[in-house]
Design a protein around this motif. Structure first.
Motif, PDB file in Angstrom:
ATOM      1  N   MET A   1       0.820  -1.199   0.000  1.00  0.00           N
ATOM      2  CA  MET A   1       0.000   0.000   0.000  1.00  0.00           C
ATOM      3  C   MET A   1       0.863   1.262   0.000  1.00  0.00           C
ATOM      4  O   MET A   1       0.606   2.222  -0.723  1.00  0.00           O
ATOM      5  N   LEU A   2       1.926   1.260   0.819  1.00  0.00           N
ATOM      6  CA  LEU A   2       2.815   2.419   0.854  1.00  0.00           C
ATOM      7  C   LEU A   2       3.459   2.661  -0.508  1.00  0.00           C
ATOM      8  O   LEU A   2       3.624   3.810  -0.932  1.00  0.00           O
ATOM      9  N   ASN A   3       3.815   1.590  -1.194  1.00  0.00           N
ATOM     10  CA  ASN A   3       4.423   1.765  -2.507  1.00  0.00           C
ATOM     11  C   ASN A   3       3.409   2.282  -3.521  1.00  0.00           C
ATOM     12  O   ASN A   3       3.745   3.120  -4.366  1.00  0.00           O
ATOM     13  N   PHE A   4       2.187   1.807  -3.458  1.00  0.00           N
ATOM     14  CA  PHE A   4       1.142   2.337  -4.327  1.00  0.00           C
ATOM     15  C   PHE A   4       0.964   3.834  -4.086  1.00  0.00           C
ATOM     16  O   PHE A   4       0.905   4.630  -5.021  1.00  0.00           O
ATOM     17  N   LEU A   5       0.882   4.219  -2.826  1.00  0.00           N
ATOM     18  CA  LEU A   5       0.716   5.631  -2.488  1.00  0.00           C
ATOM     19  C   LEU A   5       1.924   6.450  -2.930  1.00  0.00           C
ATOM     20  O   LEU A   5       1.782   7.584  -3.401  1.00  0.00           O
ATOM     21  N   GLY A   6       3.106   5.876  -2.769  1.00  0.00           N
ATOM     22  CA  GLY A   6       4.309   6.584  -3.184  1.00  0.00           C
ATOM     23  C   GLY A   6       4.376   6.786  -4.686  1.00  0.00           C
ATOM     24  O   GLY A   6       4.829   7.835  -5.168  1.00  0.00           O
ATOM     25  N   LEU A   7       3.918   5.800  -5.430  1.00  0.00           N
ATOM     26  CA  LEU A   7       3.979   5.883  -6.887  1.00  0.00           C
ATOM     27  C   LEU A   7       2.896   6.776  -7.482  1.00  0.00           C
ATOM     28  O   LEU A   7       3.150   7.509  -8.442  1.00  0.00           O
ATOM     29  N   TYR A   8       1.680   6.764  -6.897  1.00  0.00           N
ATOM     30  CA  TYR A   8       0.553   7.385  -7.579  1.00  0.00           C
ATOM     31  C   TYR A   8      -0.214   8.437  -6.785  1.00  0.00           C
ATOM     32  O   TYR A   8      -1.177   9.006  -7.309  1.00  0.00           O
ATOM     33  N   VAL A   9       0.200   8.720  -5.551  1.00  0.00           N
ATOM     34  CA  VAL A   9      -0.480   9.751  -4.765  1.00  0.00           C
ATOM     35  C   VAL A   9       0.510  10.788  -4.232  1.00  0.00           C
ATOM     36  O   VAL A   9       0.214  11.986  -4.202  1.00  0.00           O
ATOM     37  N   PHE A  10       1.673  10.350  -3.829  1.00  0.00           N
ATOM     38  CA  PHE A  10       2.688  11.209  -3.215  1.00  0.00           C
ATOM     39  C   PHE A  10       3.015  12.425  -4.090  1.00  0.00           C
ATOM     40  O   PHE A  10       3.276  12.300  -5.285  1.00  0.00           O
ATOM     41  N   ASP A  11       2.968  13.611  -3.464  1.00  0.00           N
ATOM     42  CA  ASP A  11       3.330  14.879  -4.111  1.00  0.00           C
ATOM     43  C   ASP A  11       2.416  15.234  -5.290  1.00  0.00           C
ATOM     44  O   ASP A  11       2.806  16.004  -6.164  1.00  0.00           O
ATOM     45  N   ARG A  12       1.190  14.710  -5.328  1.00  0.00           N
ATOM     46  CA  ARG A  12       0.278  15.021  -6.423  1.00  0.00           C
ATOM     47  C   ARG A  12      -0.926  15.838  -5.980  1.00  0.00           C
ATOM     48  O   ARG A  12      -1.705  16.282  -6.820  1.00  0.00           O
ATOM     49  N   GLY A  13      -1.107  16.001  -4.669  1.00  0.00           N
ATOM     50  CA  GLY A  13      -2.230  16.779  -4.172  1.00  0.00           C
ATOM     51  C   GLY A  13      -3.574  16.168  -4.481  1.00  0.00           C
ATOM     52  O   GLY A  13      -4.554  16.883  -4.716  1.00  0.00           O
ATOM     53  N   ILE A  14      -3.648  14.839  -4.490  1.00  0.00           N
ATOM     54  CA  ILE A  14      -4.898  14.167  -4.850  1.00  0.00           C
ATOM     55  C   ILE A  14      -5.318  13.185  -3.752  1.00  0.00           C
ATOM     56  O   ILE A  14      -4.537  12.838  -2.868  1.00  0.00           O
ATOM     57  N   ALA A  15      -6.565  12.769  -3.847  1.00  0.00           N
ATOM     58  CA  ALA A  15      -7.085  11.645  -3.063  1.00  0.00           C
ATOM     59  C   ALA A  15      -7.620  10.629  -4.059  1.00  0.00           C
ATOM     60  O   ALA A  15      -8.149  10.999  -5.113  1.00  0.00           O
ATOM     61  N   VAL A  16      -7.472   9.338  -3.754  1.00  0.00           N
ATOM     62  CA  VAL A  16      -7.861   8.295  -4.697  1.00  0.00           C
ATOM     63  C   VAL A  16      -9.121   7.578  -4.203  1.00  0.00           C
ATOM     64  O   VAL A  16      -9.299   7.352  -3.004  1.00  0.00           O
ATOM     65  N   TYR A  17      -9.958   7.227  -5.136  1.00  0.00           N
ATOM     66  CA  TYR A  17     -11.217   6.543  -4.847  1.00  0.00           C
ATOM     67  C   TYR A  17     -10.923   5.139  -4.318  1.00  0.00           C
ATOM     68  O   TYR A  17     -10.113   4.399  -4.884  1.00  0.00           O
ATOM     69  N   SER A  18     -11.587   4.775  -3.238  1.00  0.00           N
ATOM     70  CA  SER A  18     -11.341   3.473  -2.619  1.00  0.00           C
ATOM     71  C   SER A  18     -11.582   2.323  -3.594  1.00  0.00           C
ATOM     72  O   SER A  18     -10.855   1.321  -3.584  1.00  0.00           O
ATOM     73  N   GLY A  19     -12.588   2.464  -4.455  1.00  0.00           N
ATOM     74  CA  GLY A  19     -12.858   1.414  -5.432  1.00  0.00           C
ATOM     75  C   GLY A  19     -11.707   1.222  -6.400  1.00  0.00           C
ATOM     76  O   GLY A  19     -11.426   0.089  -6.825  1.00  0.00           O
ATOM     77  N   SER A  20     -11.027   2.310  -6.746  1.00  0.00           N
ATOM     78  CA  SER A  20      -9.859   2.202  -7.621  1.00  0.00           C
ATOM     79  C   SER A  20      -8.738   1.433  -6.947  1.00  0.00           C
ATOM     80  O   SER A  20      -8.057   0.617  -7.571  1.00  0.00           O
ATOM     81  N   VAL A  21      -8.537   1.716  -5.670  1.00  0.00           N
ATOM     82  CA  VAL A  21      -7.486   1.014  -4.934  1.00  0.00           C
ATOM     83  C   VAL A  21      -7.787  -0.481  -4.897  1.00  0.00           C
ATOM     84  O   VAL A  21      -6.898  -1.319  -5.094  1.00  0.00           O
TER      85      VAL A  21
END
Length: 259
Positions: A1-21
């Motif tokens: 999960m941390l790697n997913f967040l690091g790759l696709y959320v970190f430093d982007r100013g976004i929140a991701v939909y739980s269904g996408s995760v």
């Protein structure tokens, strides 16, 4: 999960939909229940912030999570797998906690191991180079029970002997060999390069977080971390090109300021 967040959320100013995760993690055979449980647990621990947009729930990073991911980024891309800049200095941490404080002793040992220390003898842990453990010690409320200082080894003690006593170099080398065996031929059974990217980064971060970053001069000339790092970087670069479009199609997100 941390790697997913690091790759696709970190430093982007976004929140991701739980269904996408959930959809992304299904690619690596992680169940919906496990994903939801992890998101809930990370939220309760102050690592994720929950946002709502209509009936949908999105998850964004907290400052604490950002710090954790920045540390991971530093370990992966800046520090390197082998320490080539050692000045011969060791940081030593001595402590003595009675049996009645076993839990605190365990927490201290865990934090020291995370920071790259190993036990050279009972109550004395060492790490190559200069390390600031103030945050660790004070965070556990153990400043009065811990002594920290820097020193250099002296005869008859040899640096290589210290490294072997404090760190299981055989086990460390074996973990890098396992990584090489697994990733020289990436798993064709995985559905796509997004799945491979997630597992690659998870495997590598797990390695470097367990690695005390021992000086190259104390290690064998064929230390496998060198080849493993080259392989990781080559694959990571490839997956930036091939996995990013897949992720863009799979992940629904919103700007944090918009929810």
């Amino acid at each position: 999960m941390l790697n997913f967040l690091g790759l696709y959320v970190f430093d982007r100013g976004i929140a991701v939909y739980s269904g996408s995760v959930i959809d992304v993690f299904a690619r690596v055979d992680v169940s919906e229940e496990a994903v939801r449980s992890t998101l809930t647990r990370m939220t309760s621990r102050g690592l994720l912030a929950k946002h709502r947009n209509g009936r949908k729930v999105y998850f964004g990073l907290t400052p604490r999570a950002t710090d954790v991911l920045r540390d991971g980024e530093r370990r992966i891309w800046q520090r390197g797998a082998v320490n080539r800049d050692w000045d011969g200095t060791w940081t030593l941490v001595g402590f003595s906690l009675p049996e009645g404080r076993r839990g605190e002793r365990h927490d201290l040992r865990t934090q020291l191991q995370w920071a790259g220390f190993g036990p050279v003898q009972n109550g004395l842990w060492i790490a190559p180079g200069t390390h600031d453990v103030t945050e660790v010690v004070e965070g556990l409320g153990l400043a009065g029970n811990v002594t920290v200082f820097t020193a250099q080894h002296a005869k008859p003690t040899e640096a290589a002997d210290l490294a072997r006593r404090a760190f299981d170099t055989t086990a460390i080398a074996a973990r890098y060999q396992d990584f090489l065996t697994r990733w020289r031929e990436p798993d064709d059974s995985l559905p796509d390069d997004l799945a491979r990217q997630l597992l690659l980064h998870a495997d590598w971060l797990d390695l470097v977080r367990q690695d005390p970053h021992l000086p190259a001069e104390l290690l064998a000339a064929d230390w496998p971390a060198i080849e493993a790092e080259e392989l990781f970087q080559a694959l990571a670069t490839r997956y930036v090109e091939t996995a990013t479009p897949i992720a863009a199609a799979a992940i629904e997100s919103v700007d944090v300021g918009a929810v």
